[in-house]
Design an enzyme around this catalytic site. Structure first.
Site, mmCIF file in Angstrom:
data_model
loop_
_atom_site.group_PDB
_atom_site.id
_atom_site.type_symbol
_atom_site.label_atom_id
_atom_site.label_comp_id
_atom_site.label_asym_id
_atom_site.label_seq_id
_atom_site.Cartn_x
_atom_site.Cartn_y
_atom_site.Cartn_z
ATOM 1 N N TYR A 1 0.820 -1.211 0.000
ATOM 2 C CA TYR A 1 0.000 0.000 0.000
ATOM 3 C C TYR A 1 0.855 1.263 0.000
ATOM 4 O O TYR A 1 1.773 1.423 0.809
ATOM 5 C CB TYR A 1 -0.934 0.042 1.226
ATOM 6 C CG TYR A 1 -1.606 1.394 1.348
ATOM 7 C CD1 TYR A 1 -2.639 1.739 0.476
ATOM 8 C CD2 TYR A 1 -1.147 2.343 2.259
ATOM 9 C CE1 TYR A 1 -3.216 2.998 0.532
ATOM 10 C CE2 TYR A 1 -1.725 3.596 2.331
ATOM 11 C CZ TYR A 1 -2.752 3.926 1.459
ATOM 12 O OH TYR A 1 -3.325 5.179 1.506
ATOM 13 N N PHE B 1 -1.145 6.879 12.018
ATOM 14 C CA PHE B 1 -1.316 8.291 11.670
ATOM 15 C C PHE B 1 -2.590 8.884 12.274
ATOM 16 O O PHE B 1 -2.831 10.085 12.172
ATOM 17 C CB PHE B 1 -1.394 8.458 10.143
ATOM 18 C CG PHE B 1 -2.369 7.502 9.491
ATOM 19 C CD1 PHE B 1 -3.711 7.531 9.777
ATOM 20 C CD2 PHE B 1 -1.909 6.546 8.598
ATOM 21 C CE1 PHE B 1 -4.596 6.645 9.193
ATOM 22 C CE2 PHE B 1 -2.788 5.653 8.006
ATOM 23 C CZ PHE B 1 -4.144 5.708 8.302
ATOM 24 N N GLU C 1 -11.547 6.079 4.249
ATOM 25 C CA GLU C 1 -11.123 6.732 5.490
ATOM 26 C C GLU C 1 -12.388 7.235 6.175
ATOM 27 O O GLU C 1 -12.727 8.421 6.130
ATOM 28 C CB GLU C 1 -10.121 7.841 5.165
ATOM 29 C CG GLU C 1 -8.865 7.240 4.513
ATOM 30 C CD GLU C 1 -7.962 8.256 3.839
ATOM 31 O OE1 GLU C 1 -8.223 9.470 3.986
ATOM 32 O OE2 GLU C 1 -7.011 7.843 3.151
ATOM 33 N N TYR D 1 -16.557 30.431 46.338
ATOM 34 C CA TYR D 1 -15.910 29.265 45.728
ATOM 35 C C TYR D 1 -14.692 29.630 44.882
ATOM 36 O O TYR D 1 -13.721 28.865 44.812
ATOM 37 C CB TYR D 1 -16.901 28.510 44.841
ATOM 38 C CG TYR D 1 -17.948 27.709 45.564
ATOM 39 C CD1 TYR D 1 -18.014 27.663 46.948
ATOM 40 C CD2 TYR D 1 -18.896 26.987 44.846
ATOM 41 C CE1 TYR D 1 -18.983 26.932 47.600
ATOM 42 C CE2 TYR D 1 -19.876 26.248 45.485
ATOM 43 C CZ TYR D 1 -19.914 26.216 46.870
ATOM 44 O OH TYR D 1 -20.872 25.501 47.508
ATOM 45 N N HIS E 1 -1.960 16.910 -2.534
ATOM 46 C CA HIS E 1 -2.447 17.011 -1.155
ATOM 47 C C HIS E 1 -2.155 18.368 -0.512
ATOM 48 O O HIS E 1 -2.575 18.615 0.613
ATOM 49 C CB HIS E 1 -1.814 15.904 -0.301
ATOM 50 C CG HIS E 1 -2.418 14.550 -0.531
ATOM 51 N ND1 HIS E 1 -2.627 14.036 -1.783
ATOM 52 C CD2 HIS E 1 -2.859 13.608 0.336
ATOM 53 C CE1 HIS E 1 -3.168 12.830 -1.680
ATOM 54 N NE2 HIS E 1 -3.317 12.547 -0.406
ATOM 55 N N ASN F 1 1.898 11.441 5.776
ATOM 56 C CA ASN F 1 1.301 10.750 6.918
ATOM 57 C C ASN F 1 2.046 11.188 8.177
ATOM 58 O O ASN F 1 3.258 11.374 8.154
ATOM 59 C CB ASN F 1 1.430 9.249 6.773
ATOM 60 C CG ASN F 1 0.333 8.632 5.920
ATOM 61 O OD1 ASN F 1 0.336 7.436 5.710
ATOM 62 N ND2 ASN F 1 -0.608 9.413 5.428
ATOM 63 N N ARG G 1 -12.161 29.859 47.659
ATOM 64 C CA ARG G 1 -12.094 28.715 48.551
ATOM 65 C C ARG G 1 -11.772 27.419 47.813
ATOM 66 O O ARG G 1 -11.134 26.514 48.355
ATOM 67 C CB ARG G 1 -13.428 28.575 49.285
ATOM 68 C CG ARG G 1 -13.368 27.629 50.458
ATOM 69 C CD ARG G 1 -14.694 27.329 51.124
ATOM 70 N NE ARG G 1 -15.814 28.146 50.785
ATOM 71 C CZ ARG G 1 -17.073 27.729 50.867
ATOM 72 N NH1 ARG G 1 -17.336 26.487 51.244
ATOM 73 N NH2 ARG G 1 -18.063 28.532 50.553
#
Length: 495
Positions: free
Chosen positions: A55, A328, A412, A279, A85, A197, A282
């Protein structure tokens, strides 16, 4: 001569931030060099001998994983991957984050599980050392299959494409490479995938945020201690017994820190008319302590992440295995980043409540912390500003890691959205710094109304340093420049 960091050792969060801040020189260590070369040689042999598709090495990517690629096209396949990409959008990422991305990508590739050429890693080192920074954009990553878009933009200059920032000027990468005498690289099989990746966009933000958050916790305790003394608060809720009985490490540590900070304070020791505090005073050990526990947890997770190869496939030369899996995927750090954003928002939330109490005209303090309220509005709108900032952070606390939008034709089908967790985490951190800056300015003003009584030596030291930048507000003045100085004062503590 700058100090040198040798790639190959375990990298701590603190060391990573020092390397980036100090622009330290980095080199590839002998062990890392040997691991990179050995993995690349193994991969080349494997491609020649293997008859099964590998792959991303001999196939297409994502849902195109079933398409085999001719051996003559394997290099072009990787170059095409980087170009196609590079889809980053939005504002440009800051120089410090890009430096961190480069450092963490180099570190990740150094383990000999990625199959890259040594020359490719060295060129990334060259970029870092010469401070020639690729232009990267803040949006485009889904936080699974790695931070594909931002890492593609970061790696375009390896091919002589894209843009780089040099001395604050954005220039074509081709021109920068020519000026430096660097030839554009020809990627070998698997290299584009190894570069794209990975979680380095997410983890760069995470490391920078958790480093600053740890430092901010120290400042937050000191600022809150000043507020407590200025409000005439009680020290009993910070005692060792009442905090130890609940067992939470952060709570115990925060309470002990307050006892140390306020040791010797005239204000904390004098008789109190009130039985208990609100609060926001405290419960400081419980709230600040929970934030501290979260920061420490995230620090450990992010340390593991930056010392891991996170590309795919992962190569194991010793075992003769190439595994296409999912290291990844950003989920291991996406959820902690969302968690840290929630924690930092709570730190600002309780800080704003203390601001509100300090300007409320109670316990002997004047309304809005001015001597003549009415004619003067004093710190009235400073509290508004803090409330507005906290509100924005609360809106940013929706965990993006709860969402997933399928991609790549369903191959994906679950993503972390951790890149959005990363960018909003830094926004929340910056907002928290702003609110604590406003609290510091408010607490210092309130403390001055307690004179001639004094707080502890550590609080008075902080007060004196702060007064060198921001004066006591006697009558109304333009507040924004003073608030900006206060925020920058606190921001310096985080760096």
């Amino acid at each position: 001569m700058k100090d040198t960091y040798t790639i190959g050792a375990t990298l701590t969060v603190e060391e990573a931030c020092r390397i980036v801040k100090e622009h330290r020189h980095i080199v590839i260590g002998d062990e890392a060099r040997a691991l990179i070369l050995r993995c690349r040689e193994y991969l080349d042999r494997k491609i020649e001998s293997c008859r099964e598709p590998l792959y991303g090495i001999t196939t297409g990517f994502g849902s195109l994983c079933n398409i085999s690629i001719n051996a003559d096209d394997l290099s072009q396949l990787q170059s095409n991957l980087v170009m196609s990409h590079a889809c980053g959008v939005g504002e440009r990422v800051s120089a410090d984050i890009v430096r961190m991305m480069l450092l963490l990508k180099i570190q990740s590739l150094s383990y000999g599980n990625s199959g890259v050429q040594l020359a490719t890693v060295q060129r990334l080192v060259d970029f870092f050392n010469a401070d020639t920074l690729p232009v990267v954009y803040s949006q485009g990553s889904l936080g699974a299959s790695g931070d594909l878009a931002p890492l593609a933009n970061m790696c375009l200059p390896l091919l002589g494409l894209g843009e780089m920032t040099v001395d604050g000027e954005i220039r074509p990468a081709a021109d920068v490479l020519a000026e430096k005498g660097w030839e554009p690289l020809t990627l070998s099989s698997k290299e584009g995938l190894a570069l794209l990746n990975g979680t380095q966009f997410m983890s760069a933000h995470a490391v920078w945020a958790v480093y600053r958050a740890k430092n901010l916790m120290r400042a937050a305790n000191l600022i809150a201690a000043m507020s407590l003394d200025a409000f005439d608060g009680r020290i009993e809720p910070f005692g060792p017994q009442v905090n130890a009985v609940r067992h939470h490490a952060g709570q115990i540590d925060v309470a002990a820190d307050f006892r140390r900070i306020l040791g010797g304070s005239q204000l904390i020791e004098h008789h109190k008319e009130h039985v208990q505090d609100p609060y926001s005073f405290r419960c400081i050990p419980q709230v600040h302590g929970a934030v501290l526990d979260t920061v420490n947890y995230c620090h450990g997770v992010f340390t593991d992440e930056i010392n891991s190869p996170t590309d795919n496939p992962t190569i194991f030369p010793d075992d003769d295995i190439i595994v296409s899996a999912g290291n990844f995927h950003g989920e291991p750090i996406a959820m902690p980043m969302d968690f840290l954003a929630v924690a930092l928002t709570e730190l600002s939330n309780i800080s704003e409540r203390r601001i509100y109490k300090l300007i409320g005209g109670t316990r002997g303090l004047p309304s809005f912390l001015v001597a003549k309220p009415g004619l003067n509005s004093g710190f009235m709108i400073a509290q508004y500003a803090a409330a507005a900032v906290v509100n924005q952070s609360k809106g940013l606390c929706w965990p993006t890691s709860c969402d997933s939008i399928p991609s790549s034709q369903g191959q994906e089908d679950h993503v972390s959205m951790g890149a959005n967790s990363a960018t909003k985490l830094l926004r929340v951190l910056d907002n928290t710094v702003r609110v604590l800056g406003i609290e510091l300015m408010t607490a210092a003003q309130a403390l001055d109304f307690r004179r001639p009584a004094h707080s502890s030596a550590e609080v008075e030291k902080l007060h004196a340093r702060f007064r060198e930048l921001v004066p006591f507000i006697d009558v109304d003045t333009v507040m924004s420049p003073l608030l900006d100085r206060a925020v920058k004062f606190v921001e310096e503590c985080t760096l």
